[in-house]
Scaffold this active site. Structure first.
Site, PDB file in Angstrom:
ATOM      1  N   GLN A 138      -6.690  -4.948  10.173  1.00 34.04           N
ATOM      2  CA  GLN A 138      -5.555  -4.509  10.977  1.00 34.04           C
ATOM      3  C   GLN A 138      -5.908  -3.335  11.888  1.00 34.04           C
ATOM      4  O   GLN A 138      -5.014  -2.639  12.370  1.00 34.04           O
ATOM      5  CB  GLN A 138      -4.371  -4.131  10.075  1.00 34.04           C
ATOM      6  CG  GLN A 138      -3.812  -5.297   9.282  1.00 34.04           C
ATOM      7  CD  GLN A 138      -2.537  -4.929   8.546  1.00 34.04           C
ATOM      8  OE1 GLN A 138      -1.458  -4.816   9.119  1.00 34.04           O
ATOM      9  NE2 GLN A 138      -2.658  -4.751   7.238  1.00 34.04           N
ATOM     10  N   LYS A 177       0.819  -1.210   0.000  1.00 31.79           N
ATOM     11  CA  LYS A 177       0.000   0.000   0.000  1.00 31.79           C
ATOM     12  C   LYS A 177       0.858   1.268   0.000  1.00 31.79           C
ATOM     13  O   LYS A 177       0.488   2.263  -0.647  1.00 31.79           O
ATOM     14  CB  LYS A 177      -0.949   0.003   1.184  1.00 31.79           C
ATOM     15  CG  LYS A 177      -0.293   0.108   2.541  1.00 31.79           C
ATOM     16  CD  LYS A 177      -1.322   0.153   3.656  1.00 31.79           C
ATOM     17  CE  LYS A 177      -0.649   0.252   5.016  1.00 31.79           C
ATOM     18  NZ  LYS A 177       0.134   1.484   5.179  1.00 31.79           N
ATOM     19  N   THR A 178       1.993   1.249   0.714  1.00 34.54           N
ATOM     20  CA  THR A 178       2.854   2.429   0.727  1.00 34.54           C
ATOM     21  C   THR A 178       3.428   2.687  -0.659  1.00 34.54           C
ATOM     22  O   THR A 178       3.540   3.834  -1.103  1.00 34.54           O
ATOM     23  CB  THR A 178       3.994   2.250   1.749  1.00 34.54           C
ATOM     24  OG1 THR A 178       3.434   1.963   3.030  1.00 34.54           O
ATOM     25  CG2 THR A 178       4.831   3.511   1.842  1.00 34.54           C
ATOM     26  N   ASP A 206      -3.568   7.518   4.525  1.00 32.41           N
ATOM     27  CA  ASP A 206      -3.021   6.187   4.814  1.00 32.41           C
ATOM     28  C   ASP A 206      -3.621   5.655   6.115  1.00 32.41           C
ATOM     29  O   ASP A 206      -4.088   6.419   6.966  1.00 32.41           O
ATOM     30  CB  ASP A 206      -1.501   6.290   4.942  1.00 32.41           C
ATOM     31  CG  ASP A 206      -0.815   4.934   4.939  1.00 32.41           C
ATOM     32  OD1 ASP A 206      -1.482   3.931   4.608  1.00 32.41           O
ATOM     33  OD2 ASP A 206       0.379   4.876   5.266  1.00 32.41           O
ATOM     34  N   GLU A 207      -3.613   4.329   6.292  1.00 37.03           N
ATOM     35  CA  GLU A 207      -4.105   3.680   7.516  1.00 37.03           C
ATOM     36  C   GLU A 207      -5.490   4.206   7.899  1.00 37.03           C
ATOM     37  O   GLU A 207      -5.762   4.555   9.056  1.00 37.03           O
ATOM     38  CB  GLU A 207      -3.120   3.899   8.680  1.00 37.03           C
ATOM     39  CG  GLU A 207      -1.707   3.419   8.417  1.00 37.03           C
ATOM     40  CD  GLU A 207      -1.570   1.903   8.450  1.00 37.03           C
ATOM     41  OE1 GLU A 207      -2.588   1.222   8.565  1.00 37.03           O
ATOM     42  OE2 GLU A 207      -0.425   1.407   8.354  1.00 37.03           O
ATOM     43  N   ARG A 245       3.285 -10.458  10.355  1.00 42.73           N
ATOM     44  CA  ARG A 245       4.615  -9.827  10.428  1.00 42.73           C
ATOM     45  C   ARG A 245       5.689 -10.782   9.903  1.00 42.73           C
ATOM     46  O   ARG A 245       6.802 -10.358   9.591  1.00 42.73           O
ATOM     47  CB  ARG A 245       4.990  -9.481  11.877  1.00 42.73           C
ATOM     48  CG  ARG A 245       4.096  -8.488  12.618  1.00 42.73           C
ATOM     49  CD  ARG A 245       3.774  -7.249  11.847  1.00 42.73           C
ATOM     50  NE  ARG A 245       2.532  -7.411  11.112  1.00 42.73           N
ATOM     51  CZ  ARG A 245       2.142  -6.657  10.099  1.00 42.73           C
ATOM     52  NH1 ARG A 245       2.932  -5.698   9.668  1.00 42.73           N
ATOM     53  NH2 ARG A 245       0.994  -6.862   9.473  1.00 42.73           N
TER      54      ARG A 245
END
Length: 733
Positions: free
Chosen positions: A253, A35-36, A222-223, A602
């Site tokens: 998340q 996504k980044t 973002d987020e 992770r």
């Protein structure tokens, strides 16, 4: 570089989202789905392909770290990217308020101060003192309600109605009102004010709102799953003119609802904006298929989510390992042994590993074991165990019983928990101490002898009386019982009586410290309180010895957004993961499951899951049930029963190594990374003197051939049980 060439490393779904430049766009981006990369490339696409001026683009992130990383990435992709307004919500609001706050409230000017949490507490302490109230609990309550009011964008007048159901609601309201008035008088704002004042400014001054909403032709967030109500309202305000709003988030998340985040903003987005284009990023670039299959299997148990399934082209990878251990000591040994063997035999580095826990009190046995086996580690996003304030406070109390001249210990505890003995009072005690050439604590212990104000004497007296009572008997009590008596008699736990995650962690750390004292006392029955404190002091010094390559030890919350080649998720038991307060609350249980999902995702290459059958927690040792999440992963039958028929000696042992079966229901056997040349432990014998790389000289008291462990008495550190195969020992004689 040709503009289009920059986007060749995007997959098909990312490219579709990239070129959907007009209108509202929602991208649900799974863990590790890039996504980044998409956000930074979209900024470059707008500048170079759409010819949008960089100052007409706004990108909002949640942390300063994320903001700085995005700035660096954008600048590398396109030179003009440095002119894009990339910031956190709070930084954006500060920038706007510095220019316009006096339009909202003429009593403010552009040089307003921003109060930290500690500044806010000091304001409330003054207000509480003026009302002659006890501040031990009410400060936390007032701060909670202030934040709740502001994050939900409720006026103080309307929030007064919310407080009517509380017995002390009027008192809380009066303090909130006084707090707000104090900030206005001091030309100050707290962090929550930065958001609410900006929203109010836009509401009160349409021209200012139009200036910014018209300027920012394209907005990226973002987020998005971590936005709270007021942040979402700000986004809607800023997108009110051009309506070109691009949000990226993953409701799977969302793990911060306890501080106001609302993952439902993702679904609300599709209702509040017209013709929303929705894209799913499901291709994962981080993990193996085996790890992703496990993550998908878990998160599908949540009902409040947009259905998506992560997939990857990374291959099956190593089987996921699941292991049940007897207790937390055996679990820590298992983790240390696995790390040691992978580093020795598979070319792994220590910084390839992360040990993830639900709350930070669980890190203690791992810190002890990693130190014992000379494995370097760091606590990510927090303090090492003996550096935590609540732990240092209790140790300071204990230090006073050993050394009444310990001025630093006295200063740390004389006003903890709060007794109304501030810095000015402490300075008075210090002045008398110097003038009379006696220790500060002697002044306290002999109040009638020294010329202290009566009010101060009355505040000190209960503390002194409690100390004298305990001092008269502390040498007659065992170390374990005395430590518990100190915590109880001084009412230390009362300082952490809110329902916050922070206080929960602190109470768990206190219990963990008491458990470690109990363990030390059992292994070292002849040692005094002084011996124990010496051991802790030396251990603390060793903790500060670092290395460039460290194993990461962290909570699952702390590592969101990070990745590691090898991840251990430990403590997978009911009341731990999921945490006990989630019981009976479907929304909290789903958040616990999302947190577990974050932990799983992770891992890049290897994932290790473990639980203990007994654990010292909440002040006592108890049998533990395997986490429901482990059964949802099909690693054990649903809600496997508690361990049965353990012998009395097994129940009390804190060092029994793993004797419980290892299983994976899906047929993948745990891969045991044995040393290529296992160390020959027959070289060790009872009575030998050995040299440990950290603990120095020690004498072997006992050897357990089945578990391959030894009890070793290190003069300055007490008796420790170590695995002989990996312990850094050298035989001296």
């Amino acid at each position: 570089m040709n503009t289009l060439d920059k986007f060749e490393n995007l997959n098909a779904e990312q490219k579709q989202a990239l070129i959907a430049t007009d209108g509202a766009v929602l991208v649900t981006a799974g863990a590790g789905s890039g996504k980044t990369r998409l956000l930074t490339h979209r900024i470059a696409y707008l500048i170079e392909k759409m010819n949008i001026r960089p100052e007409n683009i706004l990108a909002i992130t949640f942390t300063n770290k994320a903001s700085n990383e995005m700035k660096d990435r954008v600048a590398k992709i396109t030179p003009d990217g440095r002119f894009v307004w990339i910031s956190t919500f709070h930084s954006m609001c500060v920038r706007i308020l510095r220019s316009h706050i006096n339009r909202l409230d003429p009593t403010y000017n552009q040089n307003f101060s921003i109060y930290s949490d500690s500044d806010s507490e000091k304001v409330l302490k003054v207000l509480i003192a003026e009302k002659n109230l006890s501040d031990s609990k009410i400060i936390k309550n007032v701060l909670f309600h202030l934040s709740n009011m502001k994050n939900n964008n409720i006026s103080l007048f309307d929030y007064k109605k919310e407080l009517e159901v509380f017995p002390d609601g009027q008192t809380i309201y009066d303090l909130m009102k006084g707090y707000e008035e104090n900030l206005a008088e001091n030309n100050a704002l707290d962090f929550d004010d930065l958001l609410t004042k900006t929203y109010a400014l836009f509401q009160a001054c349409p021209d200012i709102l139009y200036f910014y909403a018209n300027r920012f032709m394209y907005i990226l967030v973002d987020e998005f799953q971590d936005t709270n109500k007021i942040q979402y309202e700000l986004v809607k305000q800023l997108a009110s003119v051009h309506k070109n709003i691009f949000v990226v988030g993953d409701e799977d998340q969302c793990i911060y609802t306890w501080r106001g985040a609302n993952f439902r903003n993702i679904s609300n987005f599709t209702k509040d904006f017209e013709d929303v284009k929705v894209f799913k990023l499901e291709q994962n670039y981080r993990s193996t298929k085996t790890i992703l299959n496990l993550a998908n299997k878990l998160i599908k148990n949540n009902k409040s989510r947009i259905d998506k399934t992560l997939w990857c082209d990374n291959g099956e990878g190593e089987p996921v390992a699941y292991k049940q251990l007897y207790d937390e000591q055996a679990e820590a040994d298992y983790v240390a042994k696995t790390i040691h063997d992978l580093v020795q035999n598979s070319g792994a580095s220590y910084n390839d590993f992360a040990i993830l826990v639900r709350f930070n009190a669980l890190t203690f046995p791992f810190e002890e074991k990693l130190l014992s086996y000379d494995i370097p580690y760091k606590i990510y996003g927090g303090f090492k165990f003996y550096e935590r304030v609540e732990v240092k406070n209790i140790l300071a109390y204990l230090r006073l019983f050993v050394n009444q001249k310990d001025e630093q210990a006295l200063i740390r505890v004389i006003n903890f928990p709060k007794r109304g003995i501030g810095d000015t009072s402490i300075q008075k005690i210090r002045e008398i101490s110097k003038n009379c050439n006696v220790p500060m604590f002697e002044v306290c212990l002999n109040l009638d002898t020294f010329a202290l104000p009566s009010a101060l004497k009355n505040k000190i007296l209960p503390f002194v009386n409690t100390f004298k009572r305990l001092y008269a008997e502390f040498e007659l009590q065992d170390l374990d019982s005395f430590a518990r008596e100190v915590v109880e008699a001084f009412n230390i736990k009362s300082a952490y009586n809110s329902n916050s995650q922070e206080d929960f962690d602190k109470l768990a750390n206190i219990d963990q410290l008491l458990g470690s004292i109990s363990t030390y006392a059992k292994k070292n029955p002849d040692d005094s309180l002084s011996d124990y404190l010496q051991s802790v002091s030396l251990i603390s010094d060793l903790d500060n010895m670092g290395d460039d390559g460290n194993v990461t030890v962290a909570t699952m919350h702390a590592v969101k957004g990070l990745e590691f080649k090898n991840v251990f998720l430990i403590g997978l038991e009911e009341k731990v993961m999921p945490i006990s307060r989630a019981y009976g609350d479907d929304s909290q249980m789903e958040e616990e499951r999302r947190l577990m999902y974050v932990g799983i995702t992770r891992a890049k290459e290897r994932l290790f899951l473990s639980n203990s059958q007994t654990r010292y927690l909440y002040g006592h040792r108890d049998y533990m049930m395997v986490s429901r999440f482990v059964s949802e992963l099909d690693l054990v039958p649903k809600f496997e029963a508690r361990p049965k028929n353990l012998s009395a000696s097994s129940q009390t042992s804190l060092n029994q190594v793993d004797h419980i079966r290892t299983s994976l229901k899906n047929g993948n056997a745990y891969v045991n990374f044995l040393s290529k040349q296992a160390k020959d432990i027959s070289i060790y014998a009872i009575g030998q003197t050995v040299l440990h790389s950290k603990f120095g000289l020690g004498t072997i008291l006992d050897i357990d051939l089945e578990s391959k462990t030894a009890d070793i008495d290190f003069k300055s550190f007490g008796v420790r049980t170590l695995m002989l195969e990996i312990a850094p020992l050298k035989i001296i004689k």
